[in-house]
Design a protein around this motif. Structure first.
Motif, mmCIF file in Angstrom:
data_model
loop_
_atom_site.group_PDB
_atom_site.id
_atom_site.type_symbol
_atom_site.label_atom_id
_atom_site.label_comp_id
_atom_site.label_asym_id
_atom_site.label_seq_id
_atom_site.Cartn_x
_atom_site.Cartn_y
_atom_site.Cartn_z
ATOM 1 N N LEU A 124 0.815 -1.208 0.000
ATOM 2 C CA LEU A 124 0.000 0.000 0.000
ATOM 3 C C LEU A 124 0.850 1.261 0.000
ATOM 4 N N GLN A 125 2.019 1.190 0.596
ATOM 5 C CA GLN A 125 2.910 2.343 0.614
ATOM 6 C C GLN A 125 3.684 2.500 -0.688
ATOM 7 N N SER A 126 3.667 1.475 -1.522
ATOM 8 C CA SER A 126 4.420 1.553 -2.768
ATOM 9 C C SER A 126 3.532 1.716 -3.998
ATOM 10 N N ILE A 127 2.240 1.878 -3.809
ATOM 11 C CA ILE A 127 1.317 2.036 -4.938
ATOM 12 C C ILE A 127 1.707 3.275 -5.740
ATOM 13 N N LYS A 128 1.689 3.136 -7.054
ATOM 14 C CA LYS A 128 2.005 4.248 -7.947
ATOM 15 C C LYS A 128 1.069 4.198 -9.149
ATOM 16 N N ILE A 129 0.431 5.304 -9.463
ATOM 17 C CA ILE A 129 -0.398 5.421 -10.660
ATOM 18 C C ILE A 129 0.443 6.129 -11.702
ATOM 19 N N SER A 130 0.714 5.436 -12.801
ATOM 20 C CA SER A 130 1.665 5.995 -13.753
ATOM 21 C C SER A 130 1.120 6.161 -15.164
ATOM 22 N N SER A 131 -0.157 5.869 -15.386
ATOM 23 C CA SER A 131 -0.696 6.039 -16.737
ATOM 24 C C SER A 131 -2.090 6.659 -16.696
ATOM 25 N N HIS A 132 -2.453 7.286 -17.797
ATOM 26 C CA HIS A 132 -3.781 7.895 -17.893
ATOM 27 C C HIS A 132 -4.863 6.826 -17.821
ATOM 28 N N ALA A 133 -4.611 5.686 -18.419
ATOM 29 C CA ALA A 133 -5.601 4.603 -18.406
ATOM 30 C C ALA A 133 -5.860 4.106 -16.989
ATOM 31 N N HIS A 134 -4.810 3.970 -16.214
ATOM 32 C CA HIS A 134 -4.957 3.516 -14.834
ATOM 33 C C HIS A 134 -5.710 4.560 -14.007
ATOM 34 N N LEU A 135 -5.387 5.820 -14.186
ATOM 35 C CA LEU A 135 -6.092 6.891 -13.485
ATOM 36 C C LEU A 135 -7.568 6.920 -13.888
ATOM 37 N N ALA A 136 -7.854 6.731 -15.158
ATOM 38 C CA ALA A 136 -9.238 6.719 -15.630
ATOM 39 C C ALA A 136 -10.012 5.544 -15.024
ATOM 40 N N ASP A 137 -9.369 4.395 -14.899
ATOM 41 C CA ASP A 137 -10.012 3.225 -14.298
ATOM 42 C C ASP A 137 -10.339 3.484 -12.834
ATOM 43 N N ILE A 138 -9.408 4.055 -12.113
ATOM 44 C CA ILE A 138 -9.639 4.369 -10.695
ATOM 45 C C ILE A 138 -10.730 5.427 -10.556
ATOM 46 N N TYR A 139 -10.720 6.416 -11.420
ATOM 47 C CA TYR A 139 -11.765 7.443 -11.398
ATOM 48 C C TYR A 139 -13.144 6.832 -11.660
ATOM 49 N N PHE A 140 -13.213 5.891 -12.599
ATOM 50 C CA PHE A 140 -14.467 5.202 -12.897
ATOM 51 C C PHE A 140 -15.009 4.492 -11.654
ATOM 52 N N HIS A 141 -14.143 3.806 -10.910
ATOM 53 C CA HIS A 141 -14.571 3.113 -9.696
ATOM 54 C C HIS A 141 -14.973 4.105 -8.602
ATOM 55 N N ALA A 142 -14.313 5.240 -8.544
ATOM 56 C CA ALA A 142 -14.620 6.233 -7.511
ATOM 57 C C ALA A 142 -15.983 6.864 -7.715
ATOM 58 N N ILE A 143 -16.361 7.006 -8.961
ATOM 59 C CA ILE A 143 -17.666 7.609 -9.258
ATOM 60 C C ILE A 143 -18.755 6.598 -8.958
#
Length: 83
Positions: A64-83
């Motif tokens: 959990l301390q080493s999690i890194k979001i490094s791409s637009h696709a990954h950020l978009a996926d996380i945003y989709f789940h957050a909504i």
């Protein structure tokens, strides 16, 4: 244990610098005071497969301390789940 690292720094340690502007823009766009928390939960959903493979609590905390979001696709996926 991991959440203060995410929330107090507004994800600056988790997101690549090139994506940070977009993430903060999402925070401003959503205008929901709980969205920062929703994003943390969505990150756990996004990394569910990796988390389920861990055997010990120490491995979980380290992951959990080493999690890194490094791409637009990954950020978009996380945003989709957050909504």
């Amino acid at each position: 244990m991991y959440a203060p690292r995410l929330v107090t720094t507004l994800y600056t340690r988790v997101v690549e610098l090139s994506l940070l502007y977009e993430l903060w823009e999402i925070f401003l766009f959503e205008r929901d005071k709980f969205f920062i928390f929703y994003l943390a939960v969505a990150m756990m959903i996004g990394f569910k497969q990796e988390i389920m493979k861990l055997k010990t609590f120490e491995q979980l905390i380290q992951f959990l301390q080493s999690i890194k979001i490094s791409s637009h696709a990954h950020l978009a996926d996380i945003y989709f789940h957050a909504i």
